[in-house]
Design an enzyme around this catalytic site. Structure first.
Site, PDB file in Angstrom:
ATOM      1  N   ASN A  78      46.213  33.909  44.559  1.00  0.00           N
ATOM      2  CA  ASN A  78      44.713  34.421  44.421  1.00  0.00           C
ATOM      3  C   ASN A  78      45.064  36.344  43.395  1.00  0.00           C
ATOM      4  O   ASN A  78      45.509  37.073  43.736  1.00  0.00           O
ATOM      5  CB  ASN A  78      43.036  34.590  44.849  1.00  0.00           C
ATOM      6  CG  ASN A  78      44.468  34.959  46.343  1.00  0.00           C
ATOM      7  OD1 ASN A  78      45.183  35.584  46.692  1.00  0.00           O
ATOM      8  ND2 ASN A  78      43.169  35.931  47.359  1.00  0.00           N
ATOM      9  N   GLU A  80      42.351  39.020  41.906  1.00  0.00           N
ATOM     10  CA  GLU A  80      41.275  39.464  41.928  1.00  0.00           C
ATOM     11  C   GLU A  80      41.060  40.867  41.254  1.00  0.00           C
ATOM     12  O   GLU A  80      41.919  41.181  40.391  1.00  0.00           O
ATOM     13  CB  GLU A  80      41.032  39.902  43.535  1.00  0.00           C
ATOM     14  CG  GLU A  80      40.636  39.054  44.419  1.00  0.00           C
ATOM     15  CD  GLU A  80      40.123  39.497  45.902  1.00  0.00           C
ATOM     16  OE1 GLU A  80      40.211  38.314  46.968  1.00  0.00           O
ATOM     17  OE2 GLU A  80      40.015  40.766  46.243  1.00  0.00           O
ATOM     18  N   ASN A  81      39.462  40.995  40.620  1.00  0.00           N
ATOM     19  CA  ASN A  81      38.908  41.458  39.507  1.00  0.00           C
ATOM     20  C   ASN A  81      38.249  42.810  40.134  1.00  0.00           C
ATOM     21  O   ASN A  81      37.510  41.981  41.271  1.00  0.00           O
ATOM     22  CB  ASN A  81      39.138  41.104  38.251  1.00  0.00           C
ATOM     23  CG  ASN A  81      39.087  41.945  37.384  1.00  0.00           C
ATOM     24  OD1 ASN A  81      37.423  42.822  37.236  1.00  0.00           O
ATOM     25  ND2 ASN A  81      40.532  42.112  35.848  1.00  0.00           N
ATOM     26  N   CYS A  89      41.921  32.076  41.426  1.00  0.00           N
ATOM     27  CA  CYS A  89      42.106  31.229  42.885  1.00  0.00           C
ATOM     28  C   CYS A  89      43.828  30.471  42.448  1.00  0.00           C
ATOM     29  O   CYS A  89      43.944  30.216  41.520  1.00  0.00           O
ATOM     30  CB  CYS A  89      41.300  30.115  43.164  1.00  0.00           C
ATOM     31  SG  CYS A  89      39.567  30.739  43.922  1.00  0.00           S
ATOM     32  N   GLU A  91      45.100  28.307  43.394  1.00  0.00           N
ATOM     33  CA  GLU A  91      45.561  26.817  43.298  1.00  0.00           C
ATOM     34  C   GLU A  91      45.356  26.677  41.684  1.00  0.00           C
ATOM     35  O   GLU A  91      45.987  25.750  40.996  1.00  0.00           O
ATOM     36  CB  GLU A  91      44.269  26.140  43.868  1.00  0.00           C
ATOM     37  CG  GLU A  91      44.128  25.877  45.211  1.00  0.00           C
ATOM     38  CD  GLU A  91      43.504  27.117  45.657  1.00  0.00           C
ATOM     39  OE1 GLU A  91      42.802  26.272  46.637  1.00  0.00           O
ATOM     40  OE2 GLU A  91      42.935  27.836  45.421  1.00  0.00           O
TER      41      GLU A  91
END
Length: 169
Positions: A78, A80-81, A89, A91
Site C-alpha cells: 500500500n 498512502e498520500n 492498496c 492488491e
C-alpha cells in the site's frame, strides 16, 4: 456449499460461504500440509512486501503477491498520500504491475498485514479490480502468523459487474 465461521472485529463470528471445507489453514494445523509450496511461497512474498509499504498516516502496512498463470509473481504494497484519496492498496499495486508487464491471467493472490486476530481482506475497490481479470482465481487472506483463509474472487464479490456486463447482445 459449506459455512465457515470467521472472526470479525469485536469478537463476533460471521458465516462465510465456501465451496470447500478446507479453506482455512494455520501453520500449526495439520491441514496446513495441504497448502501447496506455491501457496506458501506466495504468502511469504506477500508478508515480505509489507516492508516496502508507505503508510505514514494509517500506520497499517499491507503487502500483496500475485501469481500469474505463467508462473510469474508480482508484489505490491500500500502507498498512502497526504491527499488521502489518491493512495493505493497493495492488491491493486500488484495487479497494475502485472498488467503493465503484459500479464492479465491470474492464478492467485495473497494479501498480508500485521493483523493478529482477523484475516486481512481486500477492500471493495480491490475486489472490483480483481473481478476485471476473472472471478475463478483464488485470494489467500492472511494473519500475521501466516495462517490464511482462501476464497475465490467470485466468493469475495458475488453478483459482480464485470467486462461481460458491458456486452450488448
Amino acid at each position: 456449499m459449506y459455512l465457515e465461521c470467521v472472526s470479525v472485529p469485536k469478537g463476533r463470528s460471521v458465516p462465510i460461504a465456501s465451496s470447500s471445507p478446507d479453506r482455512m489453514c494455520t501453520p500449526a494445523d495439520p491441514a496446513s500440509s495441504q497448502r501447496s509450496e506455491e501457496t506458501e511461497k506466495l504468502i511469504k512474498k506477500s508478508h515480505e512486501a509489507k516492508a516496502c509499504s508507505y503508510s505514514p498516516y494509517s500506520k497499517f502496512p499491507v503487502g500483496a503477491a500475485l501469481l500469474t498463470e505463467d508462473g510469474r509473481i508480482f508484489t505490491g504494497c500500500n502507498i498512502e498520500n497526504s491527499s488521502l484519496t489518491v493512495g493505493i492498496c497493495a492488491e491493486r499495486v500488484a495487479i497494475h504491475k502485472a498488467v503493465s508487464e503484459g500479464c492479465t491471467k491470474f492464478k492467485s493472490l495473497a494479501v498480508a498485514s500485521d493483523k493478529k486476530e482477523n484475516f486481512i481482506t481486500p477492500c471493495g475497490a480491490c475486489r472490483q479490480v480483481m473481478c476485471e481479470f476473472g472471478t475463478k482465481w483464488e485470494v489467500h487472506m492472511t494473519k500475521a502468523d501466516m495462517s490464511h483463509m482462501t476464497m475465490t474472487v467470485e466468493e469475495l464479490l458475488p453478483l459482480s459487474f464485470g467486462p461481460e456486463d458491458l456486452e450488448t447482445k
